[in-house]
Structure formats: structure tokens, C-alpha cells
Motif scaffolding. Structure first.
Motif, PDB file in Angstrom:
ATOM      1  N   LEU A  46       0.824  -1.204   0.000  1.00  0.00           N
ATOM      2  CA  LEU A  46       0.000   0.000   0.000  1.00  0.00           C
ATOM      3  C   LEU A  46       0.862   1.259   0.000  1.00  0.00           C
ATOM      4  O   LEU A  46       0.575   2.233  -0.716  1.00  0.00           O
ATOM      5  N   ALA A  47       1.921   1.248   0.800  1.00  0.00           N
ATOM      6  CA  ALA A  47       2.824   2.399   0.860  1.00  0.00           C
ATOM      7  C   ALA A  47       3.527   2.604  -0.475  1.00  0.00           C
ATOM      8  O   ALA A  47       3.714   3.744  -0.932  1.00  0.00           O
ATOM      9  N   ASP A  55      -3.295   3.642  -8.342  1.00  0.00           N
ATOM     10  CA  ASP A  55      -4.551   3.245  -7.709  1.00  0.00           C
ATOM     11  C   ASP A  55      -4.677   1.723  -7.761  1.00  0.00           C
ATOM     12  O   ASP A  55      -5.305   1.171  -8.660  1.00  0.00           O
ATOM     13  N   VAL A  56      -4.039   1.053  -6.820  1.00  0.00           N
ATOM     14  CA  VAL A  56      -4.087  -0.412  -6.740  1.00  0.00           C
ATOM     15  C   VAL A  56      -4.638  -0.786  -5.364  1.00  0.00           C
ATOM     16  O   VAL A  56      -3.919  -0.738  -4.370  1.00  0.00           O
ATOM     17  N   PRO A  57      -5.911  -1.160  -5.286  1.00  0.00           N
ATOM     18  CA  PRO A  57      -6.461  -1.602  -3.997  1.00  0.00           C
ATOM     19  C   PRO A  57      -5.806  -2.907  -3.559  1.00  0.00           C
ATOM     20  O   PRO A  57      -5.513  -3.776  -4.388  1.00  0.00           O
ATOM     21  N   VAL A  58      -5.561  -3.041  -2.282  1.00  0.00           N
ATOM     22  CA  VAL A  58      -4.963  -4.243  -1.704  1.00  0.00           C
ATOM     23  C   VAL A  58      -5.917  -4.793  -0.657  1.00  0.00           C
ATOM     24  O   VAL A  58      -6.363  -4.049   0.227  1.00  0.00           O
ATOM     25  N   ILE A  59      -6.242  -6.072  -0.758  1.00  0.00           N
ATOM     26  CA  ILE A  59      -7.145  -6.712   0.208  1.00  0.00           C
ATOM     27  C   ILE A  59      -6.429  -7.896   0.839  1.00  0.00           C
ATOM     28  O   ILE A  59      -5.897  -8.760   0.134  1.00  0.00           O
ATOM     29  N   THR A  60      -6.411  -7.942   2.160  1.00  0.00           N
ATOM     30  CA  THR A  60      -5.808  -9.064   2.874  1.00  0.00           C
ATOM     31  C   THR A  60      -6.774 -10.238   2.891  1.00  0.00           C
ATOM     32  O   THR A  60      -7.957 -10.072   3.211  1.00  0.00           O
ATOM     33  N   VAL A  61      -6.280 -11.413   2.529  1.00  0.00           N
ATOM     34  CA  VAL A  61      -7.097 -12.625   2.529  1.00  0.00           C
ATOM     35  C   VAL A  61      -6.437 -13.655   3.439  1.00  0.00           C
ATOM     36  O   VAL A  61      -5.225 -13.611   3.685  1.00  0.00           O
ATOM     37  N   SER A  62      -7.237 -14.587   3.911  1.00  0.00           N
ATOM     38  CA  SER A  62      -6.709 -15.611   4.807  1.00  0.00           C
ATOM     39  C   SER A  62      -6.167 -16.822   4.064  1.00  0.00           C
ATOM     40  O   SER A  62      -5.405 -17.611   4.621  1.00  0.00           O
ATOM     41  N   GLY A  63      -6.576 -16.969   2.799  1.00  0.00           N
ATOM     42  CA  GLY A  63      -6.110 -18.109   2.027  1.00  0.00           C
ATOM     43  C   GLY A  63      -6.320 -17.886   0.549  1.00  0.00           C
ATOM     44  O   GLY A  63      -7.057 -16.980   0.139  1.00  0.00           O
ATOM     45  N   GLU A  66      -9.832 -17.446  -1.515  1.00  0.00           N
ATOM     46  CA  GLU A  66     -10.548 -16.180  -1.679  1.00  0.00           C
ATOM     47  C   GLU A  66     -10.022 -15.347  -2.855  1.00  0.00           C
ATOM     48  O   GLU A  66     -10.668 -14.377  -3.272  1.00  0.00           O
ATOM     49  N   ALA A  67      -8.878 -15.732  -3.393  1.00  0.00           N
ATOM     50  CA  ALA A  67      -8.178 -14.868  -4.342  1.00  0.00           C
ATOM     51  C   ALA A  67      -8.941 -14.660  -5.641  1.00  0.00           C
ATOM     52  O   ALA A  67      -9.000 -13.544  -6.158  1.00  0.00           O
ATOM     53  N   ALA A  68      -9.520 -15.729  -6.195  1.00  0.00           N
ATOM     54  CA  ALA A  68     -10.173 -15.609  -7.500  1.00  0.00           C
ATOM     55  C   ALA A  68     -11.321 -14.610  -7.471  1.00  0.00           C
ATOM     56  O   ALA A  68     -11.487 -13.807  -8.404  1.00  0.00           O
ATOM     57  N   ALA A  69     -12.110 -14.637  -6.399  1.00  0.00           N
ATOM     58  CA  ALA A  69     -13.237 -13.727  -6.290  1.00  0.00           C
ATOM     59  C   ALA A  69     -12.784 -12.286  -6.077  1.00  0.00           C
ATOM     60  O   ALA A  69     -13.398 -11.337  -6.574  1.00  0.00           O
ATOM     61  N   VAL A  70     -11.696 -12.105  -5.351  1.00  0.00           N
ATOM     62  CA  VAL A  70     -11.194 -10.777  -5.017  1.00  0.00           C
ATOM     63  C   VAL A  70     -10.437 -10.147  -6.183  1.00  0.00           C
ATOM     64  O   VAL A  70     -10.475  -8.927  -6.390  1.00  0.00           O
ATOM     65  N   PHE A  71      -9.749 -10.963  -6.969  1.00  0.00           N
ATOM     66  CA  PHE A  71      -8.742 -10.494  -7.930  1.00  0.00           C
ATOM     67  C   PHE A  71      -9.229  -9.414  -8.902  1.00  0.00           C
ATOM     68  O   PHE A  71      -8.491  -8.452  -9.163  1.00  0.00           O
ATOM     69  N   PRO A  72     -10.432  -9.487  -9.472  1.00  0.00           N
ATOM     70  CA  PRO A  72     -10.836  -8.444 -10.411  1.00  0.00           C
ATOM     71  C   PRO A  72     -10.936  -7.045  -9.797  1.00  0.00           C
ATOM     72  O   PRO A  72     -10.826  -6.040 -10.498  1.00  0.00           O
ATOM     73  N   ALA A  73     -11.142  -6.991  -8.469  1.00  0.00           N
ATOM     74  CA  ALA A  73     -11.333  -5.692  -7.824  1.00  0.00           C
ATOM     75  C   ALA A  73     -10.126  -5.201  -7.043  1.00  0.00           C
ATOM     76  O   ALA A  73      -9.959  -3.995  -6.837  1.00  0.00           O
ATOM     77  N   ALA A  74      -9.277  -6.127  -6.598  1.00  0.00           N
ATOM     78  CA  ALA A  74      -8.147  -5.738  -5.755  1.00  0.00           C
ATOM     79  C   ALA A  74      -7.090  -6.830  -5.765  1.00  0.00           C
ATOM     80  O   ALA A  74      -7.380  -7.990  -6.084  1.00  0.00           O
ATOM     81  N   LEU A  75      -5.882  -6.448  -5.409  1.00  0.00           N
ATOM     82  CA  LEU A  75      -4.791  -7.409  -5.299  1.00  0.00           C
ATOM     83  C   LEU A  75      -4.923  -8.162  -3.985  1.00  0.00           C
ATOM     84  O   LEU A  75      -4.800  -7.563  -2.909  1.00  0.00           O
ATOM     85  N   PRO A  76      -5.174  -9.485  -4.023  1.00  0.00           N
ATOM     86  CA  PRO A  76      -5.280 -10.241  -2.773  1.00  0.00           C
ATOM     87  C   PRO A  76      -3.897 -10.537  -2.197  1.00  0.00           C
ATOM     88  O   PRO A  76      -2.974 -10.906  -2.938  1.00  0.00           O
TER      89      PRO A  76
END
Length: 337
Positions: A46-47, A55-63, A66-76
Motif C-alpha cells: 500500500l505504501a 490506484d491499486v487496492p490491496v485486500i488481505t485474505v486468509s487463504g 478467496e483470491a479468484a473472487a477478489v482479484f478483479p477488484a483488488a490485489l489479494p
């Protein structure tokens, strides 16, 4: 066939360009894939994005699930914390545990079948050596992590050329002292198998380089060709491998010569890496053959001199991600057949 698994992308040295090419690769691939999850420090990503004005959103995932669903909107990102604040261009041995932990975690995910493969960002071996890292490089470390019976083989691949060196991360003197017919055969067999399994080739053609100028000029410039190389080629051919040579190293990489083979089996590190990096520095991919998992990597280093400036080309990383996804798809299709 089930949906493709995401790939695991390692941190690399946090002072190098790995973070910014990861961000840029996500921006390029978010719409089409392949999806990947970064094993990295989300705060540093993020820094870095803020520093570069991206503008690259970053989302923390536990495994990775979750990555495939998150990937189009943010970097998992699966969190691997850096003990020391990373500074672009200034490698810090204090962050070695995070660098190695990222690799170890990615390998564990691939070994468990939770990701389709591992793509590694560049590490600084010199920095790791200062902390007691006992392996010459990524390739040997991955072999130890996966428990391979034989040393893995390093393949460098691009649309223009594929090369494999028999000896890798040793001095030229050491390479010459340790080169044997048995090692040429072992590497040639691994290359043939890797081209068939990883690249879908039915009958790959392998050109074998000579060691000396003009491939020894019939013994006038050295006896290694008839003594070491030719017996290995004969043994490979007897084993069903379409290998031929030894070829003069100074002419076997011309465009006309490259059209006659699918991969070049070279005898030492620079004999293989100089031509491919000269021909296609931005599109080259490092592939590790002989592992139970898929592993690729961009064919360049940490580039500390330009780190944090946003000018690093993500092309090789994008190519590594796409190649790993293709290899994973072929493996998945074979398993479900």
C-alpha cells in the motif's frame, strides 16, 4: 474440469522491484487473469502504491481460496510481515526471514494443492548469504523445500528461445571441473520430460552446445566434446530423446539455427543466459524443472538501482504468471483425463 487455481506470488527482496512489478502485473491482468495471491506485507504494498501514485487496492485474505473472487477488484495478499521497514534500493538482512518465509509458504500452498503454482519475485542472494542462507539460489532452495531426489533443472524460456544450463550457480572454473557426461544426460532427460509435460510438446528437438570454440574443432581446441558431450548425446538418443550436436556455441543462437530446435542444452550458466537475455530480456521466464510443483520466475534480478521509481517493466513477471497458469492447466487436464 474444475476452475483454475490461483497462483502464489512471493515477495522477493522488499528493497527491489518485486513489489512494484507485482502491483503493475495485477493492473495488467485483473480483467483477464491469471489470478494470483501475493505472499507479501500489505502495508508495504500500500505504501509503495501511494509512493508511485498508483490506484491499486490491496485486500488481505486468509487463504488462496478467496483470491479468484477478489482479484478483479483488488490485489489479494496473504500477510508476510517485514521485520524492518523496506527502503527501495537498500536491501536489509533483517528482512531475510520474511523473504524466505514467503517462499516457504508459497511452496507449502502448492504442495497442498491450494494454488496452481508458485511464481517467485527476485531475491538478493548476497543479502541472504549474510544471514546464513546455505543455498546457491532459488532453484536449489526450492529443491530442498520439496524434497527432490535429484537437483532441479533451470529452464529459461521465451517465445524466441528456450535454454537449460547443465551447471548453474557456480564459478566457471567449478563448472568446468564438475561437468560430466552423466550430468549432461540427467539434465537432457529432465529437459525432454519438462518440454513434454510442461509445454505439451510431443517430440521436442534439443540442440546440445559444445564447450569450446567451434565445438572443439575436432579436438584441436579441446577434447571435452568427444570425451564428455558426444557420449551424452548418444546416450540421450538411445533413450528416445531427439538430441543432436555438439554445436558451435557462437552460431547456434542465430535466428536460422534456432528454427531447427525447441530448446538448447548448454553446458554452463552464461552460455545459456547471455543469448536469451540478449534476445528477450523483458519476455524471458525462469522455469524450474524436476519439482513436484510448478515454479516460474521473471528472468531478471532485484534491480535495486531503479527500485521504487515505477519504471520497472512488469513484462517478464506477467509472462511468468501466464506460463505458470498454462503449465498448471496442462497438469490439471492430464490429472482429470
Amino acid at each position: 474440469m474444475s476452475a483454475p487455481l490461483p497462483l502464489a506470488l512471493t515477495m522477493g527482496d522488499p528493497a527491489g522491484i518485486g513489489g512494484e512489478i507485482a502491483l503493475a502485473a495485477w493492473a495488467r491482468l485483473r480483467g483477464e487473469g491469471p489470478a494470483f495471491v501475493a505472499l507479501d506485507d500489505p502495508a508495504r504494498l500500500l505504501a509503495l502504491a501511494a509512493r508511485l501514485g498508483w490506484d491499486v487496492p490491496v485486500i488481505t485474505v486468509s487463504g488462496p481460496e478467496e483470491a479468484a473472487a477478489v482479484f478483479p477488484a483488488a490485489l489479494p495478499v496473504m500477510t508476510v510481515r517485514c521485520p524492518a521497514p523496506p527502503v527501495p534500493g537498500r536491501p536489509d538482512p533483517a528482512n531475510a526471514p520474511a523473504v524466505l518465509g514467503s517462499i516457504e509458504r508459497a511452496v507449502a500452498l502448492a504442495s497442498a494443492g491450494r494454488v496452481g503454482g508458485v511464481v517467485t519475485n527476485p531475491i538478493s542472494k548476497a543479502t541472504l548469504y549474510r544471514t546464513g542462507f546455505a543455498f546457491p539460489g532459488h532453484t536449489e532452495f526450492l529443491g530442498a523445500l520439496t524434497g527432490t531426489a535429484e537437483p532441479p533443472v533451470m529452464l529459461l524460456a521465451s517465445p524466441m528461445l528456450r535454454v537449460v544450463p547443465v551447471t548453474i550457480h557456480v564459478s566457471l572454473r567449478r563448472a568446468l571441473d564438475t561437468l560430466t557426461t552423466a550430468e549432461i544426460i540427467r539434465t537432457g532427460l529432465a529437459l525432454d520430460r519438462g518440454l513434454r509435460e510442461g509445454f505439451g510438446m510431443v517430440a521436442p528437438r534439443i540442440a546440445v552446445a559444445g564447450l569450446n570454440p567451434h565445438a572443439g574443432e575436432e579436438g584441436a581446441m579441446g577434447d571435452e566434446e568427444p570425451r564428455l558431450v558426444t557420449p551424452a548425446i548418444e546416450a540421450l538418443r538411445e533413450g528416445g530423446v531427439d538430441a543432436f550436436g555438439p554445436l558451435p556455441p557462437d552460431t547456434m543462437f542465430t535466428a536460422r539455427a534456432r528454427a531447427g530446435y525447441d530448446a538448447a542444452l548448454c553446458l554452463y550458466h552464461d552460455q545459456a543466459l547471455i543469448p536469451i537475455k540478449t534476445l528477450d530480456m523483458d519476455g524471458g521466464v525462469n522455469v524450474t524443472l524436476g519439482l513436484p510443483i510448478i515454479r516460474t520466475s521473471p528472468d531478471h534480478g532485484t534491480a535495486f538501482g531503479i527500485a521504487g521509481q515505477g519504471v520497472a517493466d512488469p513484462g517478464s513477471l506477467v509472462a511468468a504468471l501466464r506460463l505458470a497458469a498454462g503449465m498448471a492447466e496442462r497438469r490439471q487436464m492430464k490429472a482429470s483425463a
